[in-house]
Design a protein around this motif. Structure first.
Motif, short mmCIF file in Angstrom:
data_model
loop_
_atom_site.label_atom_id
_atom_site.label_comp_id
_atom_site.label_asym_id
_atom_site.label_seq_id
_atom_site.Cartn_x
_atom_site.Cartn_y
_atom_site.Cartn_z
N ARG A 214 -2.92 -6.20 39.47
CA ARG A 214 -3.16 -7.32 40.38
C ARG A 214 -2.90 -8.66 39.68
O ARG A 214 -3.30 -8.88 38.54
CB ARG A 214 -4.60 -7.28 40.88
CG ARG A 214 -4.90 -6.01 41.67
CD ARG A 214 -6.25 -6.07 42.34
NE ARG A 214 -7.35 -6.26 41.42
CZ ARG A 214 -8.61 -6.51 41.80
NH1 ARG A 214 -8.90 -6.61 43.09
NH2 ARG A 214 -9.56 -6.64 40.91
N ASN A 215 -2.23 -9.53 40.41
CA ASN A 215 -2.01 -10.90 39.94
C ASN A 215 -1.24 -10.95 38.62
O ASN A 215 -1.54 -11.74 37.73
CB ASN A 215 -3.35 -11.64 39.83
CG ASN A 215 -4.13 -11.53 41.12
OD1 ASN A 215 -3.66 -11.95 42.15
ND2 ASN A 215 -5.30 -10.92 41.07
N THR B 111 -9.67 -14.07 35.87
CA THR B 111 -10.08 -12.80 36.47
C THR B 111 -11.59 -12.84 36.69
O THR B 111 -12.25 -13.81 36.33
CB THR B 111 -9.68 -11.62 35.55
OG1 THR B 111 -10.00 -10.39 36.19
CG2 THR B 111 -10.36 -11.68 34.19
N GLY C 101 -2.34 -5.28 33.06
CA GLY C 101 -2.56 -6.73 33.09
C GLY C 101 -4.06 -6.94 33.30
O GLY C 101 -4.49 -7.62 34.23
N ARG D 247 -0.12 -4.15 25.17
CA ARG D 247 1.13 -3.56 25.64
C ARG D 247 1.85 -4.55 26.55
O ARG D 247 1.21 -5.21 27.36
CB ARG D 247 0.78 -2.28 26.41
CG ARG D 247 1.93 -1.42 26.81
CD ARG D 247 1.44 -0.04 27.19
NE ARG D 247 1.20 0.81 26.04
CZ ARG D 247 2.15 1.36 25.29
NH1 ARG D 247 3.43 1.14 25.56
NH2 ARG D 247 1.83 2.13 24.27
N ASN D 248 3.16 -4.62 26.39
CA ASN D 248 3.97 -5.49 27.24
C ASN D 248 4.51 -4.67 28.41
O ASN D 248 5.28 -3.73 28.20
CB ASN D 248 5.13 -6.06 26.40
CG ASN D 248 6.00 -7.01 27.18
OD1 ASN D 248 5.84 -7.17 28.39
ND2 ASN D 248 6.92 -7.66 26.49
N LEU D 249 4.11 -5.04 29.60
CA LEU D 249 4.52 -4.29 30.79
C LEU D 249 6.03 -4.30 31.00
O LEU D 249 6.57 -3.43 31.68
CB LEU D 249 3.89 -4.94 32.03
CG LEU D 249 2.51 -4.46 32.43
CD1 LEU D 249 1.93 -5.39 33.47
CD2 LEU D 249 2.59 -3.06 32.98
N ARG E 70 -13.43 -8.69 41.68
CA ARG E 70 -12.50 -9.65 42.31
C ARG E 70 -11.90 -9.00 43.56
O ARG E 70 -11.56 -7.83 43.54
CB ARG E 70 -11.39 -9.99 41.32
CG ARG E 70 -10.45 -11.04 41.79
CD ARG E 70 -9.42 -11.35 40.72
NE ARG E 70 -8.73 -12.59 41.01
CZ ARG E 70 -7.77 -13.09 40.23
NH1 ARG E 70 -7.41 -12.48 39.13
NH2 ARG E 70 -7.19 -14.22 40.55
N SER F 279 -6.32 -8.40 31.49
CA SER F 279 -6.91 -9.63 30.97
C SER F 279 -8.13 -9.30 30.09
O SER F 279 -8.06 -8.38 29.28
CB SER F 279 -7.24 -10.56 32.13
OG SER F 279 -7.70 -11.78 31.63
N GLU G 180 -11.58 -6.30 35.37
CA GLU G 180 -11.06 -5.38 36.39
C GLU G 180 -11.27 -3.92 35.96
O GLU G 180 -11.76 -3.09 36.74
CB GLU G 180 -9.58 -5.66 36.60
CG GLU G 180 -8.92 -4.80 37.64
CD GLU G 180 -7.45 -5.20 37.78
OE1 GLU G 180 -7.15 -6.06 38.62
OE2 GLU G 180 -6.60 -4.67 37.04
N ASP H 269 -2.77 -5.02 28.31
CA ASP H 269 -2.42 -6.44 28.50
C ASP H 269 -1.58 -6.90 27.31
O ASP H 269 -1.67 -6.33 26.22
CB ASP H 269 -3.68 -7.30 28.60
CG ASP H 269 -3.40 -8.63 29.30
OD1 ASP H 269 -3.74 -8.74 30.50
OD2 ASP H 269 -2.84 -9.55 28.66
N ILE H 270 -0.81 -7.94 27.54
CA ILE H 270 0.04 -8.47 26.48
C ILE H 270 -0.75 -9.43 25.58
O ILE H 270 -0.33 -9.71 24.46
CB ILE H 270 1.26 -9.18 27.10
CG1 ILE H 270 2.38 -9.33 26.08
CG2 ILE H 270 0.89 -10.54 27.68
CD1 ILE H 270 3.71 -9.77 26.68
N VAL I 111 9.03 -11.59 27.73
CA VAL I 111 7.69 -11.43 28.30
C VAL I 111 7.76 -11.18 29.81
O VAL I 111 6.83 -10.66 30.40
CB VAL I 111 6.82 -12.69 28.02
CG1 VAL I 111 5.38 -12.48 28.37
CG2 VAL I 111 6.94 -13.12 26.57
N ILE J 18 -1.61 -16.52 32.23
CA ILE J 18 -2.82 -17.00 32.92
C ILE J 18 -3.75 -15.80 33.00
O ILE J 18 -3.37 -14.74 33.54
CB ILE J 18 -2.45 -17.53 34.32
CG1 ILE J 18 -1.65 -18.80 34.13
CG2 ILE J 18 -3.68 -17.77 35.17
CD1 ILE J 18 -0.88 -19.22 35.31
#
Ligand SMILES: C[S@@+](CC[C@H](N)C(=O)[O-])C[C@H]1O[C@@H](n2cnc3c(N)ncnc32)[C@H](O)[C@@H]1O
Length: 506
Positions: free
Chosen positions: A218-219, A77, A113, A197-199, A81, A115, A119, A144-145, A21, A74
């Motif tokens: 971001r983050n 979001t 990512g 999707r896993n970055l 933001r 979330s 965003e 995002d995963i 991950v 985590i």
């Protein structure tokens, strides 16, 4: 439930999480891992060893790895933001890419990512409101995963908490309230699609060269190890068109991760541009910061690092010397030698941007050493660097309790307050830092930025001028320790740009 996993099993579990991950659980952050491992072992009915063997084979344990990713990420979001970045996106990045793509009238945006979608939908709202984009094709993709976060994203229904940074007029325009929650307008929803999707996994079919014009990531990087973050950034760089923009979180930098980007600044924030890129038009308000990348932009001035840390230690020693019982030379010498050696090793790791190792080293110190003010200051700096601001704030509080006169701790605490959107707290601690150390440029720089944001141009000009003068004189220079990875010249450029923006000449 089965017995708690031992340290070796926990380390093996942390390593598998890191490899699959990308999430980096340093030795001092493994408590949640132990609980999760125990729960998954119980759920699957396997032994700890059997479970670890299963997840070591990713092709046979896709679903299990998904569950782990979901439990460990985590997903905090909100809409709009870091509004400074959203302004820079709408007023600099979008106009620039519109000019670059006017022949095809198509832009592609990625929220990596994403979330639960806030965003990606924020970007869509900006696109919708941009007059020059009427009739353009601007698909926005969120990846995002976490399948749980994506499920929420697709429903596009949010609590008031998700909208806490959304200005009221926009809130009224973009959402329909029903039963205490807010449903996003259909036209915005239709601009965005989501994909699990896993970055950290490469997929050449997805990561096409030059596929995107603007990427928000971001983050996300802050939870990865340096090696994983580096490979993810390389992937993002490949898929970004030359001249395309990359936005990272407030506390994140590309320092030590990539030299394929130039640093831009405007609207009181920083972001990146894929090289090679033509200079941005002047009226856009963004200037390529100098020097061009964090990699080149971080000369580290060892003496000042030591200076700041030794000052903190010395001050507290003077205070406590009066109350401490005298110790014999033979007792004191080895302890102070150990303390110096640990401090120097941590500083060396910090200088080489090996933050996880520096953190691990400090966390392994015995309590009396770890609680030395100089060591606590280093710890807070490292925690700030890796973006663990809640931990940094706790460390600052401990340090301020021991040494209320530590300007560095007040400044780091101000950064934490600023990131928690507590401007008042940030101003208060920056003021304390500036009062305690009149040569300290960083709190003045932040007081300038905060005042400008609050519309107080006079104070902003005054503080920015003082910050610029201090940086220029390089008196009591603490840029290496507190400059957040920026060089003195990059910080001076920021002061000048901000000064010009609030009507003051440098
Ligand atoms: C703190 S949220 C950031 C959300 C949003 N970008 C923002 O700044 O408001 C981090 C997100 O990154 C996702 N994430 C973590 N590791 C990931 C990975 N390896 N691949 C894709 N997404 C990941 C998490 O699931 C989570 O939704």
């Amino acid at each position: 439930m089965s017995a708690p996993p031992g340290p070796a099993e926990l380390s093996a579990f942390a390593e598998i999480i890191l490899q699959s991950v990308g999430l980096d659980f340093a030795a001092d952050k493994r408590a949640p891992l132990a609980d999760l491992l125990r729960a998954r072992v119980h759920e699957t009915g396997l032994s700890v060893r059997g479970y670890l063997e299963m997840i070591r084979k990713p092709e046979r344990s896709k679903n299990e790895l998904r569950i782990l990713a979901q439990e460990l990420t985590i997903t905090e979001t909100s809409f709009f933001r870091n509004p400074d970045q959203i302004d820079a996106f709408a007023q600099v990045a979008l106009p620039d890419r519109i000019a670059a793509r006017s022949d095809v009238r198509r832009l592609r945006l990625l929220s990596a990512g994403c979330s639960s979608g806030e965003e990606a939908y924020t970007l869509a709202a900006c696109v919708q409101e941009h007059p020059a984009l009427a009739g353009w094709d601007v698909p926005i993709l969120g990846i995002d995963i976490s399948s749980r976060a994506l499920k929420k994203a697709r429903t596009a229904r949010y609590s008031p908490w998700s909208l806490r940074q959304t200005p009221s007029p926009l809130r009224a325009r973009l959402f329909k309230e029903s039963g205490g929650s807010f449903l996003l307008d259909r036209t915005i929803r239709e601009r965005v699609s989501f994909e699990e999707r896993n970055l950290t996994a490469d997929d050449p079919l997805f990561w096409h060269p030059r596929a995107f014009d603007i990427i928000f990531c971001r983050n996300v990087l802050m939870y990865f190890s340096v090696e994983v973050a580096r490979s993810v950034v390389a992937r993002l760089a490949r898929s970004l068109a030359p001249g395309g923009f990359l936005f990272l979180g407030h506390a994140e930098t590309l320092r030590g991760l990539s030299s394929e980007f130039s640093l831009c600044q405007s609207h009181g924030t920083f972001y990146y541009r894929r090289e090679p890129a033509a200079p941005l038009p002047k009226q856009a308000g963004a200037v390529p910061a100098s020097p061009p990348s964090f990699m080149d932009a971080a000369p580290v001035e060892d003496r000042s690092w030591f200076g700041a840390i030794h000052n903190a230690s010395r001050r507290i020693e003077t205070i406590t010397a009066r109350t401490r019982r005298p110790r014999s030379e033979s007792q004191a010498a080895p302890e102070s030698h150990r303390s110096d050696a640990a401090r120097e090793a941590a500083i060396d790791l910090l200088r080489r941007e090996r933050y996880a190792e520096a953190r691990e080293l400090l966390s392994a110190l015995p309590v009396p050493l770890a609680r030395e003010p100089g060591m606590l200051l280093l710890k807070a700096v490292i925690e700030t660097h890796v973006g663990d601001l809640p931990a940094a704030e706790r460390t600052c509080e401990e340090l301020l309790w021991l040494d209320p006169g530590c300007a560095g701790a007040h400044y780091l605490k101000a950064l934490c307050r600023e990131s928690a959107s507590d401007s008042q707290g940030a101003v208060q601690h920056n003021r304390a830092a500036a009062r305690l150390d009149p040569d300290f440029a960083m709190p003045r720089l932040h007081l300038g930025l905060l005042s400008r944001r609050a519309g107080d141009s006079r104070t902003a000009r005054d503080q920015l001028r003082q910050a610029l003068a201090l940086l220029d004189r390089n008196v009591g220079d603490q840029v290496g320790l507190f400059g957040g990875g920026f060089s003195r010249s990059a910080l001076m450029t920021l002061c000048r740009t901000e000064l010009a923006a609030c009507g003051g000449a440098a």
